[in-house]
Design a protein around this motif. Sequence first.
Motif, mmCIF file in Angstrom:
data_model
loop_
_atom_site.group_PDB
_atom_site.id
_atom_site.type_symbol
_atom_site.label_atom_id
_atom_site.label_comp_id
_atom_site.label_asym_id
_atom_site.label_seq_id
_atom_site.Cartn_x
_atom_site.Cartn_y
_atom_site.Cartn_z
ATOM 1 N N ASP A 1 0.804 -1.202 0.000
ATOM 2 C CA ASP A 1 0.000 0.000 0.000
ATOM 3 C C ASP A 1 0.847 1.265 0.000
ATOM 4 O O ASP A 1 0.574 2.200 -0.740
ATOM 5 C CB ASP A 1 -0.840 -0.035 1.285
ATOM 6 N N VAL B 1 0.714 4.369 -2.512
ATOM 7 C CA VAL B 1 0.170 5.660 -2.062
ATOM 8 C C VAL B 1 1.257 6.739 -2.036
ATOM 9 O O VAL B 1 1.025 7.883 -2.394
ATOM 10 C CB VAL B 1 -0.491 5.533 -0.678
ATOM 11 N N TYR B 2 2.467 6.368 -1.612
ATOM 12 C CA TYR B 2 3.546 7.349 -1.524
ATOM 13 C C TYR B 2 4.126 7.685 -2.899
ATOM 14 O O TYR B 2 4.917 8.604 -3.017
ATOM 15 C CB TYR B 2 4.697 6.808 -0.659
ATOM 16 N N LYS C 1 11.853 5.086 4.692
ATOM 17 C CA LYS C 1 12.009 4.663 6.080
ATOM 18 C C LYS C 1 10.763 3.919 6.554
ATOM 19 O O LYS C 1 10.848 2.874 7.201
ATOM 20 C CB LYS C 1 12.284 5.875 6.952
ATOM 21 N N ASP C 2 9.601 4.452 6.231
ATOM 22 C CA ASP C 2 8.339 3.800 6.594
ATOM 23 C C ASP C 2 8.245 2.388 6.011
ATOM 24 O O ASP C 2 7.837 1.444 6.691
ATOM 25 C CB ASP C 2 7.173 4.603 6.009
ATOM 26 N N VAL D 1 13.383 9.946 1.780
ATOM 27 C CA VAL D 1 13.889 9.252 2.971
ATOM 28 C C VAL D 1 12.728 8.881 3.885
ATOM 29 O O VAL D 1 12.623 7.760 4.389
ATOM 30 C CB VAL D 1 14.893 10.143 3.752
ATOM 31 N N LEU D 2 11.826 9.833 4.062
ATOM 32 C CA LEU D 2 10.658 9.648 4.923
ATOM 33 C C LEU D 2 9.802 8.479 4.429
ATOM 34 O O LEU D 2 9.368 7.619 5.217
ATOM 35 C CB LEU D 2 9.859 10.952 4.875
ATOM 36 N N LYS D 3 9.568 8.433 3.123
ATOM 37 C CA LYS D 3 8.768 7.346 2.543
ATOM 38 C C LYS D 3 9.466 5.996 2.711
ATOM 39 O O LYS D 3 8.877 5.008 3.149
ATOM 40 C CB LYS D 3 8.574 7.581 1.032
ATOM 41 N N LYS E 1 16.479 12.429 -1.308
ATOM 42 C CA LYS E 1 15.880 13.660 -0.778
ATOM 43 C C LYS E 1 15.112 13.361 0.506
ATOM 44 O O LYS E 1 14.620 12.242 0.705
ATOM 45 C CB LYS E 1 14.898 14.232 -1.791
ATOM 46 N N ALA E 2 14.942 14.391 1.329
ATOM 47 C CA ALA E 2 14.319 14.192 2.643
ATOM 48 C C ALA E 2 12.951 13.513 2.545
ATOM 49 O O ALA E 2 12.664 12.571 3.298
ATOM 50 C CB ALA E 2 14.198 15.523 3.381
ATOM 51 N N VAL E 3 12.091 13.962 1.621
ATOM 52 C CA VAL E 3 10.753 13.365 1.547
ATOM 53 C C VAL E 3 10.843 11.902 1.112
ATOM 54 O O VAL E 3 10.093 11.057 1.608
ATOM 55 C CB VAL E 3 9.825 14.168 0.605
#
Lengths: 205, 205, 205
Positions: B97, B101-102, B177-178, B173-175, B169-171
């Motif tokens: 998912d 979604v990301y 990492k999850d 990385v955020l995706k 990029k930071a965003v």
Amino acid sequence: MRFRIRPVDTTFYDLFTEAASHLVTGARLLAEMLAEGADQIDVAKRMREAEHAADETTHAIVRRVNSVFVTPFDREDIYSLGSGLDDIMDLMDEVVDMILVYEVKVLPSDLSDQVEVLQRCAELTAAAMPNLQSMKSLQEFWIEVNRLENEGDRNHRRILATIFSGEFKAVEVLKLKDIVEALESAIDGFERVANIVEQIALKES
Amino acid sequence: MRFRIRPVDTTFYDLFTEAASHLVTGARLLAEMLAEGADQIDVAKRMREAEHAADETTHAIVRRVNSVFVTPFDREDIYSLGSGLDDIMDLMDEVVDMILVYEVKVLPSDLSDQVEVLQRCAELTAAAMPNLQSMKSLQEFWIEVNRLENEGDRNHRRILATIFSGEFKAVEVLKLKDIVEALESAIDGFERVANIVEQIALKES
Amino acid sequence: MRFRIRPVDTTFYDLFTEAASHLVTGARLLAEMLAEGADQIDVAKRMREAEHAADETTHAIVRRVNSVFVTPFDREDIYSLGSGLDDIMDLMDEVVDMILVYEVKVLPSDLSDQVEVLQRCAELTAAAMPNLQSMKSLQEFWIEVNRLENEGDRNHRRILATIFSGEFKAVEVLKLKDIVEALESAIDGFERVANIVEQIALKES
């Protein structure tokens, strides 16, 4: 036919005391990790060892609770207390690990306030475990841990505000947030342990 | 008056085997999702179906544990094992998912190492479930799952280091990492299942 | 010797109804927090008060379950239901707190869809709690909460897509994701509560 009274097993008190003493070690290693000029790789190695030792204590508790006939208090409470203590060790280990793996550049100085709270929680818990046998002085223990958890909560909010102040780059924010949250979870873990102790004491009274 | 011996219900072994077989499907779909040129929307649809099927198996376990008079082992262990297997399915579904979604652009290639670990865990678990009846070969199962979990842990740390290397990029990385953390939680879920199996076996021995 | 029938304790129904009514308050405060021109500091203060009141209700449940001799249903179910309701309050409080501490600039407008789902879940739960005594109309309750949870899940995916669309800066994404996930966890919490209620009803039937 005669019923023999089986003596209550005292090993559990020793095992819980042992489990809590690993947390005292863990909290001390966390403080070392944050200290200026720390040999972080060496601290991480020692933390890993402490975590393994804690695992063994937890396994000993689980084995014992599953094998003995009489337990000093409810089996499920023994299990909860054992895994509650173990969870804290895992979180401490995780913090040290993240500092290494994320290659964090700058740690906000107020992190050490949280580690201090953790050290006091760990020492209080290690001192309280032997008292499970006499059920004495336990109330002071859980009241003080709850107070410390509130203090940790206020620290946590202040640290988060620092991290999100705009001073740090997004990727650093991401790293620091993880570390800060693991520290707070570890403090919450002590509150959970104190609540389990409270519940055990209430049932016995 | 005569006491009739009620035969122990064997449906549970079948239901646990069914639950674990959904995890084999889920892990295979995860591998498909990561494969180059995958029809991600179609894979996600099939994952959702697998997740629904797993939910139904879990409900069947819960209904059965609440309605039968005799269970082959402790009710709470049956419940833990059922929900432990279900949690893994939820995590696998979540990974698929999130990739959708990301709208993740680039997935680090070493993610597939984690999916391989998951596939092996799922197969081992599916093979072990029928053995709950005879209580044979279970020790090999949990030892191997624990070994795989350690391997997954090492992979996880390596992947995190990649993600935080500065390449993303930071965003992103955020995706990532999850996603990476959900994969690791799924592997941890298998370790938890193996621990529950160990505990059941110890009580029976 | 005569066995006296001990009347079943009805206080539990009142306490659960009280616990759920705190959640109605919490969800309303969340809606206020998101409203344009809200006095966020004042809302946060009232949320903290509601959270403290909820804590006291939870403690009253735990004290009662540990002290009375006869409970209307399994002790562990009472405990699960009590802590399940309390967890939701904690999450609502966390959301309000994060909005303040993170100093979030812009909140995506579809957050209010999630808060609406939460409000309806809270009202349904508050209406269902007194029915635990008669065990009537509970099925409608858990079916409707499960439907709302599915709606919340679709909202959640849509909001995540918005957040990750590239419109927000990385640090803002990080803040919003936390808030959005806590909202979704609160909705999941209601599903968990509904599942516990279902399980209690099934055991009684």
